[in-house]
Write an enzyme that holds these catalytic residues in place. Sequence first.
Site, PDB file in Angstrom:
ATOM      1  N   THR A 186       0.757  -1.260   0.001  1.00  0.00           N
ATOM      2  CA  THR A 186      -0.061  -0.107  -0.047  1.00  0.00           C
ATOM      3  C   THR A 186       0.890   1.141  -0.046  1.00  0.00           C
ATOM      4  OG1 THR A 186      -1.771  -1.069   1.240  1.00  0.00           O
ATOM      5  CG2 THR A 186      -1.490   1.160   1.502  1.00  0.00           C
ATOM      6  N   VAL A 239     -13.389  -4.027   2.036  1.00  0.00           N
ATOM      7  CA  VAL A 239     -12.674  -2.530   1.962  1.00  0.00           C
ATOM      8  C   VAL A 239     -11.655  -2.521   3.008  1.00  0.00           C
ATOM      9  CG1 VAL A 239     -13.112  -0.061   1.733  1.00  0.00           C
ATOM     10  CG2 VAL A 239     -14.424  -1.680   0.327  1.00  0.00           C
ATOM     11  N   THR A 261      -0.704   1.946   6.654  1.00  0.00           N
ATOM     12  CA  THR A 261      -0.628   0.664   5.953  1.00  0.00           C
ATOM     13  C   THR A 261      -0.659  -0.307   6.787  1.00  0.00           C
ATOM     14  OG1 THR A 261       0.746  -0.557   4.551  1.00  0.00           O
ATOM     15  CG2 THR A 261       1.835   1.073   5.784  1.00  0.00           C
TER      16      THR A 261
END
Length: 355
Positions: free
Chosen positions: A223, A252, A274
């Site tokens: 990420t 999500v 992250t």
Amino acid sequence: MSIYLFTRGFLLLVLFLSCCQTNGQINERYVLVIHGGAGTILQKNMTPEKETAYKEGLKAALEKGYAILKNNGSSLDAVTEAVKVLEDNPLFNAGKGAVFTNAGTNEMDAAIMDGRTKAAGSVAGVATIKNPVTAARAVMEKSEHVMLTGKGAEQFAAANNCTMVDPAYFFTQARWDALQKVKAEDSSKMEMDHNPRHAADTSKNFPIAYKESYEYHISKFGTVGAVALDKMGNLAAATSTGGMTNKKWGRVGDAPIIGAGTYADNSTCAVSCTGWGEYFIRAVVAKSISDQIKYAKLSIATAAKNSLDEVAAMGGDGGLVALDKNGNFTQSFNTDGMYRGSVKADGIIEVAIYK
Ligand code: ASP
């Protein structure tokens, strides 16, 4: 007479400079801090070539954002452009390098927040937007909403000049292979964990050797995110991700959830996270860091540590970059490593990977 003129000129200059300082006009403490994901990043699994490629990727993002800040650009532009560079780099789990879902698709999430106005925008589960961070920014600036998902988000992005691509654009062999590996490991371990606390990720049970392998590493992490403070004293944060390999059911993560994976407030700090999203959502990590600074007057480093400790106590892991209004920042993580980098007004770029 000339001494008089010189002294007068000097005093006027000092007066001008101090006015500028108090108006925040020439804040020379501008900073950009980025991450490219936290996780089981072990030197023994890296070739020197791979390491160099990751570092070059981070450097390119920092250079892009730094040029914007140096030339009086906004922190919002700096984080947008830095994240775009990382999204275009297949090494990172965002944009071009996004991981695959269980269905073999790529579903990306991204968010951005403006610390000056506390305006925010995010998109989740998008599959055809080349740079999801640009769509998040369009949501923030061109809609009355904060978060758009799936097809609707894509329609909105297309109508607001975001570059759209065929989903095939996001195919990378390495991420595809990682999906096959995770699926194989997943099905063999599925039966082992009946603890609902871990239900979101059966990888808790993966063998150590696999967890330390490069395949596992790129299946889970990468990420990207950025936080910046510009010359006007404005903070901004942005995060973008493909989420977690093998995710199902429209899962999500924390990245697009304002206050969980992304947050910015000029009076406190800017944060991009992250890691294991389910835990970052429940610990509301980014906003909790801001609140600790605001209400408990803690330093950015202490606040970040407290929030990551909370994530760890719940069973999660990950990292974050956080930057306060005075330019102090932290790159914190409770994993083996985190791709990370920073650049201050002096232009010296620093990048690191391991603990
Ligand atoms: N936080 C991301 C998510 O849960 C993944 C990551 O940062 O590695 O979607």
